[in-house]
Design an enzyme around this catalytic site. Sequence first.
Site, PDB file in Angstrom:
ATOM      1  N   CYS A 102      44.137  46.281  32.312  1.00  0.00           N
ATOM      2  CA  CYS A 102      44.978  47.216  32.960  1.00  0.00           C
ATOM      3  C   CYS A 102      46.301  46.368  33.497  1.00  0.00           C
ATOM      4  CB  CYS A 102      44.357  47.890  33.956  1.00  0.00           C
ATOM      5  SG  CYS A 102      45.335  49.002  35.092  1.00  0.00           S
ATOM      6  N   HIS A 408      46.877  42.305  43.471  1.00  0.00           N
ATOM      7  CA  HIS A 408      47.500  43.022  42.249  1.00  0.00           C
ATOM      8  C   HIS A 408      48.046  44.464  42.608  1.00  0.00           C
ATOM      9  CE1 HIS A 408      44.052  45.760  42.690  1.00  0.00           C
ATOM     10  NE2 HIS A 408      44.236  46.370  41.573  1.00  0.00           N
TER      11      HIS A 408
END
Lengths: 485, 136
Positions: A102, A408
Amino acid sequence: MSKWSGTLERLDNHRWRIPASYKPGMRVDGLIYTDEDMLQDILSDQSLEQVANVAFLPGILRHSLAMPDIHWGYGFPIGGVAAMDFDEGVISPGGVGFDINCGVRLLRTNLSEPEIQPNVKQLIDQLFRDVPSGLGSSGRIKLKSNEIDRVLMQGARWAVDSGYGHPQDLEATEERGQMASADAAHVSAKAKQRGAPQLGTLGSGNHFLEVAVVDEIYEPETAAAMGIGPLGQIVLYIHCGSRGLGHQVADDYIATMVAAMKHYKIELPDRQLACAPLTSPEGKAYLAAMSSAANYAWANRQCIAHWARESFCRVLGRPEAELGLEMVYDVGHNMGKIETHEMDGKRVKLCVHRKGATRAFPAGHPDLPERYAAIGQPVLIPGDMGRYSFILVGTRKAMEEAFGSTCHGAGRAKSRGAAKKAMQGRAVLESLQSRGITVRAGSIGGLAEEASEAYKDVSHVVRVAHNAGLSRLVARTRPVGVVKG
Amino acid sequence: MQPFEVIEHTADIGIKAYGGTLAEAFANIGMGLFSIMTEPETVDQTEKHVADIEAPDVEALLFAWVNHLLFVFDVEHLLFSRFDILQFSDEKLVAECWGEVYDPGRHEIELGVKSATYHMLEVDREHNTVQIIFDV
Protein backbone atom coordinates in the site's frame (compact mmCIF):
# COMPACT_ATOMS: atom_id res chain seq x y z
CA MET A 1 -9.99 -0.38 26.38
CA SER A 2 -7.54 -0.37 29.24
CA LYS A 3 -4.72 2.14 29.50
CA TRP A 4 -1.24 0.73 28.89
CA SER A 5 0.75 0.67 32.10
CA GLY A 6 4.06 -0.89 31.06
CA THR A 7 7.54 0.53 31.64
CA LEU A 8 8.27 3.63 29.61
CA GLU A 9 11.31 5.90 29.94
CA ARG A 10 11.57 9.34 28.41
CA LEU A 11 14.87 9.82 26.53
CA ASP A 12 14.31 13.34 25.15
CA ASN A 13 11.49 15.50 23.76
CA HIS A 14 10.71 13.04 20.97
CA ARG A 15 11.87 9.61 22.06
CA TRP A 16 10.62 7.17 24.66
CA ARG A 17 12.07 3.76 25.47
CA ILE A 18 10.52 0.47 26.59
CA PRO A 19 13.47 -1.35 28.17
CA ALA A 20 14.00 -4.97 27.11
CA SER A 21 13.69 -5.84 30.80
CA TYR A 22 9.97 -4.91 30.67
CA LYS A 23 8.98 -8.39 29.48
CA PRO A 24 11.06 -11.55 29.57
CA GLY A 25 11.62 -12.56 25.95
CA MET A 26 12.19 -9.08 24.54
CA ARG A 27 15.46 -9.19 22.60
CA VAL A 28 15.87 -5.43 22.20
CA ASP A 29 14.39 -2.21 23.61
CA GLY A 30 11.32 -0.59 22.14
CA LEU A 31 11.88 2.96 20.85
CA ILE A 32 8.90 5.26 20.27
CA TYR A 33 9.03 8.56 18.40
CA THR A 34 6.30 10.85 19.68
CA ASP A 35 5.77 13.88 21.96
CA GLU A 36 4.03 14.49 25.30
CA ASP A 37 0.68 15.34 23.72
CA MET A 38 0.45 12.39 21.38
CA LEU A 39 1.80 10.02 24.01
CA GLN A 40 -1.40 10.38 26.04
CA ASP A 41 -3.38 9.09 23.06
CA ILE A 42 -0.92 6.25 22.46
CA LEU A 43 -1.17 5.14 26.09
CA SER A 44 -4.94 4.83 25.81
CA ASP A 45 -4.71 1.50 23.98
CA GLN A 46 -2.32 -1.43 23.77
CA SER A 47 -0.11 -0.30 20.88
CA LEU A 48 2.97 -0.05 23.12
CA GLU A 49 2.43 -3.66 24.21
CA GLN A 50 2.64 -4.50 20.52
CA VAL A 51 5.96 -2.61 20.27
CA ALA A 52 7.21 -4.81 23.14
CA ASN A 53 5.87 -7.99 21.49
CA VAL A 54 7.65 -7.22 18.20
CA ALA A 55 10.90 -7.12 20.22
CA PHE A 56 10.47 -10.91 20.73
CA LEU A 57 11.04 -11.67 17.05
CA PRO A 58 14.23 -13.67 16.39
CA GLY A 59 17.07 -11.70 14.81
CA ILE A 60 15.60 -8.25 15.54
CA LEU A 61 18.37 -5.66 15.67
CA ARG A 62 18.82 -2.45 17.65
CA HIS A 63 15.18 -1.56 18.51
CA SER A 64 11.55 -2.39 17.96
CA LEU A 65 10.62 1.01 16.53
CA ALA A 66 7.39 3.01 16.51
CA MET A 67 6.93 6.01 14.23
CA PRO A 68 4.97 9.12 15.36
CA ASP A 69 1.71 7.90 13.82
CA ILE A 70 1.75 4.68 15.86
CA HIS A 71 -1.64 3.19 16.66
CA TRP A 72 -2.95 -0.14 17.69
CA GLY A 73 -2.74 -2.73 14.95
CA TYR A 74 -2.80 -6.51 15.00
CA GLY A 75 0.45 -8.18 15.98
CA PHE A 76 2.62 -5.29 14.82
CA PRO A 77 1.46 -1.78 15.67
CA ILE A 78 0.62 0.43 12.70
CA GLY A 79 3.69 2.64 12.42
CA GLY A 80 5.97 -0.21 13.48
CA VAL A 81 9.46 -0.76 12.07
CA ALA A 82 11.59 -3.83 12.78
CA ALA A 83 14.87 -4.81 11.11
CA MET A 84 16.00 -8.43 11.21
CA ASP A 85 19.44 -9.84 10.52
CA PHE A 86 19.17 -11.62 7.17
CA ASP A 87 21.06 -14.73 8.26
CA GLU A 88 19.75 -15.07 11.81
CA GLY A 89 16.39 -13.36 11.65
CA VAL A 90 12.81 -13.93 10.58
CA ILE A 91 10.31 -12.41 8.18
CA SER A 92 6.74 -11.87 9.36
CA PRO A 93 3.77 -11.30 7.02
CA GLY A 94 2.05 -9.45 9.88
CA GLY A 95 5.00 -7.03 9.93
CA VAL A 96 4.25 -6.09 6.33
CA GLY A 97 0.48 -6.00 6.59
CA PHE A 98 -2.47 -7.28 4.60
CA ASP A 99 -2.30 -4.58 1.96
CA ILE A 100 1.19 -5.32 0.70
CA ASN A 101 2.91 -2.23 -0.77
CA CYS A 102 0.00 0.00 0.00
CA GLY A 103 1.61 3.30 -0.88
CA VAL A 104 1.43 6.80 -2.28
CA ARG A 105 2.22 8.18 -5.72
CA LEU A 106 2.48 11.92 -6.31
CA LEU A 107 2.18 13.69 -9.67
CA ARG A 108 2.99 17.37 -10.13
CA THR A 109 1.33 19.67 -12.68
CA ASN A 110 1.93 23.02 -14.37
CA LEU A 111 -1.56 24.06 -13.28
CA SER A 112 -2.48 26.62 -10.68
CA GLU A 113 -5.53 26.56 -8.44
CA PRO A 114 -7.40 29.40 -10.25
CA GLU A 115 -6.89 27.58 -13.58
CA ILE A 116 -8.72 24.46 -12.46
CA GLN A 117 -11.21 26.06 -10.07
CA PRO A 118 -14.06 26.19 -12.63
CA ASN A 119 -13.44 22.52 -13.54
CA VAL A 120 -12.87 20.86 -10.18
CA LYS A 121 -16.27 19.20 -9.98
CA GLN A 122 -16.04 18.01 -13.55
CA LEU A 123 -12.49 16.74 -12.96
CA ILE A 124 -13.45 14.77 -9.84
CA ASP A 125 -16.44 13.29 -11.68
CA GLN A 126 -14.18 12.30 -14.57
CA LEU A 127 -11.59 10.72 -12.25
CA PHE A 128 -14.41 8.85 -10.52
CA ARG A 129 -15.54 7.48 -13.90
CA ASP A 130 -12.08 6.69 -15.26
CA VAL A 131 -10.58 5.00 -12.19
CA PRO A 132 -12.71 2.08 -10.99
CA SER A 133 -13.19 2.15 -7.23
CA GLY A 134 -15.25 0.63 -4.47
CA LEU A 135 -15.48 -2.73 -2.80
CA GLY A 136 -15.28 -5.68 -5.15
CA SER A 137 -14.72 -3.36 -8.10
CA SER A 138 -13.37 -4.86 -11.28
CA GLY A 139 -10.91 -3.09 -13.49
CA ARG A 140 -10.83 -1.98 -17.10
CA ILE A 141 -7.90 -4.28 -17.81
CA LYS A 142 -8.64 -7.71 -19.21
CA LEU A 143 -5.57 -9.82 -18.63
CA LYS A 144 -4.87 -12.69 -20.98
CA SER A 145 -4.32 -16.06 -19.34
CA ASN A 146 -1.08 -16.15 -17.33
CA GLU A 147 -0.51 -12.44 -17.97
CA ILE A 148 -1.04 -11.91 -14.24
CA ASP A 149 2.32 -13.66 -13.80
CA ARG A 150 3.98 -10.98 -15.92
CA VAL A 151 2.36 -8.29 -13.78
CA LEU A 152 3.69 -10.01 -10.66
CA MET A 153 7.20 -10.37 -12.06
CA GLN A 154 7.52 -6.99 -13.81
CA GLY A 155 5.35 -4.62 -11.77
CA ALA A 156 5.18 -1.07 -13.09
CA ARG A 157 7.38 -2.09 -16.04
CA TRP A 158 4.55 -4.38 -17.23
CA ALA A 159 2.16 -1.42 -17.09
CA VAL A 160 4.47 0.92 -19.02
CA ASP A 161 5.17 -1.78 -21.64
CA SER A 162 1.39 -2.24 -21.97
CA GLY A 163 0.86 1.43 -22.74
CA TYR A 164 0.09 2.81 -19.29
CA GLY A 165 2.39 5.76 -18.70
CA HIS A 166 5.99 6.50 -19.58
CA PRO A 167 9.39 4.89 -19.00
CA GLN A 168 10.46 7.96 -17.00
CA ASP A 169 7.69 7.16 -14.48
CA LEU A 170 9.77 4.15 -13.46
CA GLU A 171 12.72 6.38 -12.60
CA ALA A 172 10.56 8.08 -9.98
CA THR A 173 9.26 4.85 -8.42
CA GLU A 174 10.80 3.05 -5.44
CA GLU A 175 12.69 0.00 -6.82
CA ARG A 176 11.74 1.31 -10.30
CA GLY A 177 8.41 -0.34 -9.57
CA GLN A 178 9.81 -3.85 -9.81
CA MET A 179 11.22 -5.97 -7.01
CA ALA A 180 13.75 -8.44 -8.40
CA SER A 181 12.98 -10.83 -5.53
CA ALA A 182 9.50 -11.53 -6.97
CA ASP A 183 8.54 -15.03 -8.04
CA ALA A 184 4.96 -15.51 -9.22
CA ALA A 185 5.28 -19.26 -8.67
CA HIS A 186 4.99 -18.59 -4.92
CA VAL A 187 1.69 -16.71 -5.29
CA SER A 188 -1.34 -19.00 -4.90
CA ALA A 189 -3.91 -19.57 -7.63
CA LYS A 190 -6.50 -18.06 -5.25
CA ALA A 191 -4.48 -14.86 -4.93
CA LYS A 192 -4.14 -14.59 -8.71
CA GLN A 193 -7.85 -15.33 -9.20
CA ARG A 194 -8.66 -12.53 -6.75
CA GLY A 195 -6.12 -10.09 -8.13
CA ALA A 196 -6.47 -10.47 -11.90
CA PRO A 197 -9.88 -8.77 -12.28
CA GLN A 198 -8.99 -6.05 -9.77
CA LEU A 199 -5.86 -4.74 -11.48
CA GLY A 200 -6.26 -1.02 -12.10
CA THR A 201 -8.74 -0.37 -9.29
CA LEU A 202 -8.52 1.93 -6.32
CA GLY A 203 -10.37 -0.36 -3.90
CA SER A 204 -12.23 0.85 -0.85
CA GLY A 205 -11.48 1.97 2.70
CA ASN A 206 -8.91 4.72 3.12
CA HIS A 207 -7.73 4.60 -0.51
CA PHE A 208 -8.18 7.70 -2.60
CA LEU A 209 -7.23 10.06 -5.40
CA GLU A 210 -6.68 13.59 -4.16
CA VAL A 211 -6.35 16.73 -6.24
CA ALA A 212 -4.56 19.16 -3.97
CA VAL A 213 -2.97 22.59 -3.99
CA VAL A 214 0.51 23.40 -2.66
CA ASP A 215 -0.19 25.89 0.12
CA GLU A 216 3.06 26.04 2.09
CA ILE A 217 6.67 25.47 1.07
CA TYR A 218 9.24 24.94 3.83
CA GLU A 219 12.33 24.21 1.70
CA PRO A 220 12.04 25.97 -1.68
CA GLU A 221 15.18 24.45 -3.20
CA THR A 222 14.32 20.90 -2.20
CA ALA A 223 10.74 21.42 -3.40
CA ALA A 224 12.02 22.77 -6.73
CA ALA A 225 14.17 19.67 -7.21
CA MET A 226 10.95 17.64 -6.95
CA GLY A 227 9.11 19.94 -9.36
CA ILE A 228 7.03 21.29 -6.49
CA GLY A 229 6.15 24.98 -6.43
CA PRO A 230 5.26 27.77 -6.66
CA LEU A 231 2.48 28.13 -4.10
CA GLY A 232 -0.92 27.45 -5.62
CA GLN A 233 0.36 24.60 -7.80
CA ILE A 234 -2.00 21.66 -8.36
CA VAL A 235 -0.76 18.14 -7.57
CA LEU A 236 -2.35 14.70 -7.55
CA TYR A 237 -1.95 11.98 -4.92
CA ILE A 238 -2.81 8.34 -5.55
CA HIS A 239 -3.10 6.16 -2.43
CA CYS A 240 -3.82 2.45 -2.89
CA GLY A 241 -2.23 -0.97 -2.72
CA SER A 242 -2.28 -4.54 -3.94
CA ARG A 243 -6.03 -5.17 -3.55
CA GLY A 244 -7.32 -8.72 -2.98
CA LEU A 245 -4.10 -10.20 -4.35
CA GLY A 246 -2.03 -8.76 -1.51
CA HIS A 247 -4.64 -9.69 1.09
CA GLN A 248 -4.69 -13.29 -0.12
CA VAL A 249 -0.87 -13.51 -0.12
CA ALA A 250 -0.90 -12.27 3.48
CA ASP A 251 -3.63 -14.76 4.50
CA ASP A 252 -1.91 -17.67 2.76
CA TYR A 253 1.46 -17.00 4.34
CA ILE A 254 0.18 -16.21 7.83
CA ALA A 255 -1.37 -19.70 7.75
CA THR A 256 1.94 -21.11 6.46
CA MET A 257 3.94 -19.31 9.15
CA VAL A 258 1.62 -20.36 11.99
CA ALA A 259 2.35 -23.97 11.03
CA ALA A 260 6.06 -23.32 10.40
CA MET A 261 6.64 -21.71 13.81
CA LYS A 262 6.07 -25.06 15.52
CA HIS A 263 8.68 -26.62 13.25
CA TYR A 264 11.24 -23.86 13.93
CA LYS A 265 10.33 -23.79 17.64
CA ILE A 266 9.58 -20.08 17.63
CA GLU A 267 7.31 -18.93 20.44
CA LEU A 268 5.72 -15.50 20.39
CA PRO A 269 3.16 -13.67 22.53
CA ASP A 270 0.81 -13.08 19.58
CA ARG A 271 -0.02 -15.43 16.72
CA GLN A 272 -0.48 -12.48 14.39
CA LEU A 273 3.33 -12.04 14.56
CA ALA A 274 3.73 -15.48 12.93
CA CYS A 275 7.06 -15.67 11.13
CA ALA A 276 9.72 -17.97 9.73
CA PRO A 277 13.49 -17.63 9.31
CA LEU A 278 14.44 -15.54 6.27
CA THR A 279 16.64 -18.37 5.05
CA SER A 280 13.96 -21.08 5.48
CA PRO A 281 11.86 -22.38 2.55
CA GLU A 282 8.77 -20.68 4.07
CA GLY A 283 10.60 -17.38 4.59
CA LYS A 284 12.01 -17.37 1.05
CA ALA A 285 8.63 -18.27 -0.44
CA TYR A 286 6.93 -15.43 1.44
CA LEU A 287 9.60 -12.92 0.38
CA ALA A 288 9.06 -13.96 -3.25
CA ALA A 289 5.26 -13.78 -2.94
CA MET A 290 5.32 -10.47 -1.04
CA SER A 291 7.64 -9.00 -3.70
CA SER A 292 5.20 -10.18 -6.38
CA ALA A 293 2.31 -8.49 -4.56
CA ALA A 294 4.43 -5.34 -4.25
CA ASN A 295 4.95 -5.41 -8.02
CA TYR A 296 1.20 -5.77 -8.51
CA ALA A 297 0.65 -2.66 -6.36
CA TRP A 298 3.12 -0.65 -8.47
CA ALA A 299 1.46 -1.84 -11.68
CA ASN A 300 -1.87 -0.84 -10.12
CA ARG A 301 -0.73 2.69 -9.27
CA GLN A 302 0.92 3.00 -12.69
CA CYS A 303 -2.34 2.17 -14.51
CA ILE A 304 -4.34 4.49 -12.26
CA ALA A 305 -1.86 7.34 -12.89
CA HIS A 306 -2.29 6.82 -16.63
CA TRP A 307 -6.08 7.12 -16.45
CA ALA A 308 -5.83 10.09 -14.11
CA ARG A 309 -3.65 11.86 -16.69
CA GLU A 310 -6.29 11.12 -19.33
CA SER A 311 -8.98 12.54 -17.02
CA PHE A 312 -7.05 15.80 -16.60
CA CYS A 313 -6.44 16.14 -20.35
CA ARG A 314 -10.07 15.43 -21.21
CA VAL A 315 -11.55 17.87 -18.72
CA LEU A 316 -9.08 20.68 -19.32
CA GLY A 317 -8.88 20.06 -23.08
CA ARG A 318 -5.11 20.36 -23.12
CA PRO A 319 -2.34 17.86 -23.95
CA GLU A 320 -0.43 16.10 -21.19
CA ALA A 321 2.89 17.78 -22.07
CA GLU A 322 1.30 21.15 -21.40
CA LEU A 323 -0.27 20.09 -18.10
CA GLY A 324 2.90 18.59 -16.66
CA LEU A 325 1.53 15.61 -14.72
CA GLU A 326 5.04 14.24 -14.21
CA MET A 327 5.74 11.89 -11.36
CA VAL A 328 7.38 13.22 -8.25
CA TYR A 329 7.72 9.82 -6.59
CA ASP A 330 5.97 6.58 -5.62
CA VAL A 331 6.76 4.97 -2.29
CA GLY A 332 5.18 2.12 -0.32
CA HIS A 333 4.41 2.03 3.39
CA ASN A 334 3.56 -1.65 3.98
CA MET A 335 6.69 -3.50 3.02
CA GLY A 336 9.46 -5.88 3.97
CA LYS A 337 12.66 -4.91 2.19
CA ILE A 338 16.07 -6.55 2.01
CA GLU A 339 18.46 -3.65 2.58
CA THR A 340 22.06 -3.09 3.61
CA HIS A 341 22.56 -0.80 6.60
CA GLU A 342 25.60 0.31 8.50
CA MET A 343 25.71 -0.98 12.06
CA ASP A 344 28.69 -0.39 14.33
CA GLY A 345 30.86 0.41 11.31
CA LYS A 346 29.89 -2.78 9.48
CA ARG A 347 27.61 -3.22 6.46
CA VAL A 348 24.84 -5.61 7.47
CA LYS A 349 22.19 -7.26 5.27
CA LEU A 350 18.77 -6.85 6.87
CA CYS A 351 15.10 -7.39 6.28
CA VAL A 352 13.39 -4.13 7.27
CA HIS A 353 9.68 -4.51 8.05
CA ARG A 354 7.75 -1.27 7.66
CA LYS A 355 4.15 -1.73 8.75
CA GLY A 356 2.53 1.62 8.15
CA ALA A 357 5.91 3.33 7.88
CA THR A 358 7.60 4.98 4.92
CA ARG A 359 11.12 4.39 3.68
CA ALA A 360 13.05 7.67 4.07
CA PHE A 361 16.52 7.35 2.54
CA PRO A 362 18.93 10.30 2.78
CA ALA A 363 20.76 12.23 0.08
CA GLY A 364 23.53 10.20 -1.51
CA HIS A 365 21.90 6.81 -0.96
CA PRO A 366 22.74 4.55 -3.94
CA ASP A 367 19.13 3.31 -4.30
CA LEU A 368 17.80 6.79 -5.10
CA PRO A 369 17.26 8.05 -8.65
CA GLU A 370 19.90 10.48 -9.85
CA ARG A 371 17.58 13.48 -9.65
CA TYR A 372 17.18 12.94 -5.89
CA ALA A 373 20.80 12.04 -5.13
CA ALA A 374 21.47 15.54 -3.77
CA ILE A 375 18.27 16.06 -1.77
CA GLY A 376 17.23 12.61 -0.51
CA GLN A 377 14.14 10.51 -1.09
CA PRO A 378 10.75 12.21 -1.30
CA VAL A 379 8.46 11.02 1.51
CA LEU A 380 4.73 11.31 0.80
CA ILE A 381 2.43 11.58 3.83
CA PRO A 382 -1.28 11.74 3.10
CA GLY A 383 -3.53 13.21 5.76
CA ASP A 384 -7.27 12.89 5.82
CA MET A 385 -9.79 14.26 3.32
CA GLY A 386 -10.43 17.53 5.11
CA ARG A 387 -7.03 18.75 6.21
CA TYR A 388 -3.52 18.51 4.75
CA SER A 389 -1.04 16.16 3.15
CA PHE A 390 2.72 16.65 3.34
CA ILE A 391 5.83 16.17 1.25
CA LEU A 392 8.99 15.49 3.23
CA VAL A 393 12.44 14.21 2.46
CA GLY A 394 14.58 11.42 3.97
CA THR A 395 17.45 12.19 6.33
CA ARG A 396 20.73 10.74 7.50
CA LYS A 397 19.36 10.59 11.04
CA ALA A 398 16.45 8.37 9.89
CA MET A 399 19.07 6.13 8.31
CA GLU A 400 21.21 5.99 11.43
CA GLU A 401 18.46 5.62 14.01
CA ALA A 402 15.42 4.14 12.30
CA PHE A 403 16.76 2.04 9.41
CA GLY A 404 15.78 4.81 6.99
CA SER A 405 12.12 5.03 8.07
CA THR A 406 9.55 7.63 9.01
CA CYS A 407 5.79 7.97 9.55
CA HIS A 408 3.17 7.13 6.88
CA GLY A 409 0.02 9.10 7.65
CA ALA A 410 -2.18 10.63 10.23
CA GLY A 411 -2.90 7.55 12.30
CA ARG A 412 -6.37 6.81 13.55
CA ALA A 413 -7.69 8.63 16.58
CA LYS A 414 -11.02 6.79 16.83
CA SER A 415 -12.13 3.32 15.93
CA ARG A 416 -13.89 3.28 12.59
CA GLY A 417 -17.10 2.17 14.24
CA ALA A 418 -17.01 5.07 16.69
CA ALA A 419 -16.38 7.54 13.89
CA LYS A 420 -19.33 6.14 12.01
CA LYS A 421 -21.67 6.53 14.93
CA ALA A 422 -20.50 10.07 15.59
CA MET A 423 -21.06 11.38 12.09
CA GLN A 424 -23.18 10.22 9.25
CA GLY A 425 -21.60 10.07 5.83
CA ARG A 426 -23.90 12.73 4.46
CA ALA A 427 -22.82 15.17 7.16
CA VAL A 428 -19.18 14.46 6.33
CA LEU A 429 -19.86 15.19 2.69
CA GLU A 430 -21.57 18.49 3.50
CA SER A 431 -18.83 19.51 5.89
CA LEU A 432 -16.17 18.91 3.22
CA GLN A 433 -18.16 20.74 0.57
CA SER A 434 -18.62 23.71 2.86
CA ARG A 435 -14.82 23.93 3.01
CA GLY A 436 -14.64 23.94 -0.78
CA ILE A 437 -13.59 20.29 -1.16
CA THR A 438 -15.36 18.32 -3.88
CA VAL A 439 -15.86 14.65 -2.98
CA ARG A 440 -17.03 11.60 -4.90
CA ALA A 441 -17.23 8.35 -2.97
CA GLY A 442 -18.22 4.82 -3.87
CA SER A 443 -20.11 4.51 -0.61
CA ILE A 444 -21.60 7.24 1.57
CA GLY A 445 -21.40 4.90 4.54
CA GLY A 446 -17.71 4.38 3.83
CA LEU A 447 -17.20 8.14 3.71
CA ALA A 448 -18.26 8.42 7.34
CA GLU A 449 -15.51 5.97 8.23
CA GLU A 450 -12.90 8.29 6.79
CA ALA A 451 -13.96 11.62 8.28
CA SER A 452 -11.21 13.98 9.46
CA GLU A 453 -12.34 13.50 13.04
CA ALA A 454 -11.47 9.79 12.84
CA TYR A 455 -7.80 10.67 12.39
CA LYS A 456 -5.10 12.36 14.39
CA ASP A 457 -4.00 15.69 12.95
CA VAL A 458 -1.39 14.80 10.34
CA SER A 459 0.28 18.20 10.87
CA HIS A 460 1.15 17.13 14.38
CA VAL A 461 2.48 13.76 13.22
CA VAL A 462 4.80 15.23 10.56
CA ARG A 463 5.95 17.96 12.95
CA VAL A 464 7.14 15.27 15.36
CA ALA A 465 8.83 13.35 12.50
CA HIS A 466 10.53 16.60 11.45
CA ASN A 467 11.61 17.63 14.96
CA ALA A 468 12.85 14.12 15.74
CA GLY A 469 14.96 14.28 12.56
CA LEU A 470 13.29 11.28 10.85
CA SER A 471 12.51 13.42 7.80
CA ARG A 472 12.38 17.11 6.87
CA LEU A 473 9.30 19.05 5.90
CA VAL A 474 9.39 20.24 2.29
CA ALA A 475 5.84 21.29 1.42
CA ARG A 476 2.24 21.13 2.55
CA THR A 477 -0.81 20.65 0.34
CA ARG A 478 -4.53 20.96 1.02
CA PRO A 479 -7.20 19.00 -0.84
CA VAL A 480 -9.53 20.62 -3.37
CA GLY A 481 -11.12 17.42 -4.62
CA VAL A 482 -11.14 13.79 -3.54
CA VAL A 483 -12.26 10.47 -5.02
CA LYS A 484 -12.75 7.87 -2.27
CA GLY A 485 -12.96 4.17 -2.89
CA MET B 1 -29.26 -14.59 23.28
CA GLN B 2 -28.05 -12.25 20.55
CA PRO B 3 -26.10 -14.08 17.82
CA PHE B 4 -23.16 -11.67 17.75
CA GLU B 5 -21.90 -8.25 18.74
CA VAL B 6 -19.57 -5.83 17.01
CA ILE B 7 -16.27 -5.10 18.77
CA GLU B 8 -14.40 -1.86 18.10
CA HIS B 9 -10.64 -1.52 17.91
CA THR B 10 -8.73 1.70 17.05
CA ALA B 11 -7.99 0.92 13.41
CA ASP B 12 -10.34 -1.98 12.96
CA ILE B 13 -13.52 -3.75 13.76
CA GLY B 14 -14.39 -7.27 14.84
CA ILE B 15 -17.16 -9.66 15.81
CA LYS B 16 -17.81 -11.66 18.95
CA ALA B 17 -20.29 -14.43 18.14
CA TYR B 18 -22.27 -16.75 20.37
CA GLY B 19 -24.07 -20.04 19.83
CA GLY B 20 -25.58 -23.12 21.43
CA THR B 21 -22.68 -24.97 19.81
CA LEU B 22 -19.29 -23.89 18.48
CA ALA B 23 -20.60 -24.59 14.96
CA GLU B 24 -23.43 -22.14 15.53
CA ALA B 25 -20.98 -19.52 16.78
CA PHE B 26 -18.96 -19.99 13.58
CA ALA B 27 -22.16 -19.48 11.54
CA ASN B 28 -22.85 -16.31 13.54
CA ILE B 29 -19.34 -15.00 12.79
CA GLY B 30 -20.38 -15.17 9.12
CA MET B 31 -23.59 -13.28 9.92
CA GLY B 32 -21.61 -10.66 11.83
CA LEU B 33 -19.09 -10.25 9.01
CA PHE B 34 -21.79 -9.49 6.43
CA SER B 35 -23.70 -7.28 8.87
CA ILE B 36 -20.76 -4.88 9.00
CA MET B 37 -20.27 -4.99 5.23
CA THR B 38 -23.93 -4.41 4.35
CA GLU B 39 -27.54 -4.70 5.61
CA PRO B 40 -28.16 -8.47 5.75
CA GLU B 41 -31.95 -7.91 5.54
CA THR B 42 -31.43 -6.70 1.96
CA VAL B 43 -29.59 -9.87 0.91
CA ASP B 44 -31.93 -12.49 -0.60
CA GLN B 45 -31.05 -16.16 -0.22
CA THR B 46 -31.21 -17.17 -3.86
CA GLU B 47 -27.67 -18.47 -4.40
CA LYS B 48 -25.96 -21.30 -2.56
CA HIS B 49 -22.23 -21.62 -2.09
CA VAL B 50 -20.77 -24.68 -0.36
CA ALA B 51 -17.70 -23.89 1.71
CA ASP B 52 -15.42 -26.80 2.54
CA ILE B 53 -12.55 -25.69 4.74
CA GLU B 54 -9.75 -27.49 6.50
CA ALA B 55 -7.16 -26.16 8.94
CA PRO B 56 -4.66 -27.58 11.44
CA ASP B 57 -6.58 -26.38 14.53
CA VAL B 58 -9.77 -24.59 15.52
CA GLU B 59 -8.22 -21.09 15.64
CA ALA B 60 -6.74 -21.56 12.18
CA LEU B 61 -10.16 -22.86 11.07
CA LEU B 62 -11.83 -19.63 12.18
CA PHE B 63 -9.19 -17.54 10.37
CA ALA B 64 -9.63 -19.68 7.23
CA TRP B 65 -13.46 -19.53 7.41
CA VAL B 66 -13.60 -15.74 7.43
CA ASN B 67 -10.94 -15.44 4.74
CA HIS B 68 -12.82 -17.93 2.58
CA LEU B 69 -15.98 -15.82 2.75
CA LEU B 70 -13.99 -12.71 1.80
CA PHE B 71 -12.38 -14.59 -1.08
CA VAL B 72 -15.80 -15.67 -2.40
CA PHE B 73 -17.06 -12.09 -2.15
CA ASP B 74 -14.03 -10.76 -4.05
CA VAL B 75 -14.16 -13.37 -6.81
CA GLU B 76 -17.88 -14.15 -7.16
CA HIS B 77 -19.28 -10.94 -5.57
CA LEU B 78 -21.56 -13.04 -3.34
CA LEU B 79 -23.04 -11.53 -0.18
CA PHE B 80 -24.48 -14.00 2.32
CA SER B 81 -27.25 -13.79 4.89
CA ARG B 82 -27.61 -17.38 6.09
CA PHE B 83 -25.15 -20.14 6.99
CA ASP B 84 -26.07 -23.79 7.54
CA ILE B 85 -23.17 -25.70 9.02
CA LEU B 86 -23.28 -29.27 7.68
CA GLN B 87 -20.13 -30.63 9.22
CA PHE B 88 -17.95 -29.26 11.99
CA SER B 89 -14.82 -30.33 13.85
CA ASP B 90 -11.68 -28.52 15.02
CA GLU B 91 -10.04 -29.17 11.67
CA LYS B 92 -12.93 -29.11 9.20
CA LEU B 93 -16.00 -27.07 8.41
CA VAL B 94 -18.52 -27.66 5.65
CA ALA B 95 -21.24 -25.06 5.29
CA GLU B 96 -24.00 -24.07 2.92
CA CYS B 97 -23.81 -20.31 2.53
CA TRP B 98 -26.96 -18.64 1.20
CA GLY B 99 -27.06 -15.22 -0.37
CA GLU B 100 -26.96 -13.39 -3.68
CA VAL B 101 -24.67 -11.50 -6.01
CA TYR B 102 -23.88 -7.94 -4.88
CA ASP B 103 -26.16 -5.45 -6.62
CA PRO B 104 -25.01 -1.85 -6.11
CA GLY B 105 -28.60 -0.71 -6.75
CA ARG B 106 -29.98 -2.64 -3.78
CA HIS B 107 -27.04 -3.31 -1.45
CA GLU B 108 -25.33 -0.46 0.35
CA ILE B 109 -21.72 -1.45 1.10
CA GLU B 110 -20.92 0.14 4.42
CA LEU B 111 -17.45 -1.15 5.10
CA GLY B 112 -14.94 -3.12 3.09
CA VAL B 113 -13.15 -5.93 4.96
CA LYS B 114 -9.71 -6.92 3.70
CA SER B 115 -8.97 -9.89 5.87
CA ALA B 116 -9.34 -11.80 9.11
CA THR B 117 -6.51 -11.40 11.62
CA TYR B 118 -5.19 -13.54 14.45
CA HIS B 119 -5.18 -10.48 16.68
CA MET B 120 -7.37 -11.14 19.76
CA LEU B 121 -8.73 -14.20 18.00
CA GLU B 122 -10.49 -16.38 20.57
CA VAL B 123 -12.33 -19.68 20.52
CA ASP B 124 -14.02 -20.35 23.87
CA ARG B 125 -15.31 -23.92 23.91
CA GLU B 126 -16.86 -23.63 27.35
CA HIS B 127 -19.21 -20.84 26.34
CA ASN B 128 -19.35 -21.54 22.58
CA THR B 129 -18.09 -18.04 21.92
CA VAL B 130 -15.70 -17.00 19.18
CA GLN B 131 -14.09 -13.65 18.47
CA ILE B 132 -12.22 -12.26 15.49
CA ILE B 133 -10.86 -8.85 14.44
CA PHE B 134 -10.87 -7.86 10.79
CA ASP B 135 -8.41 -5.75 8.85
CA VAL B 136 -10.52 -3.14 7.09
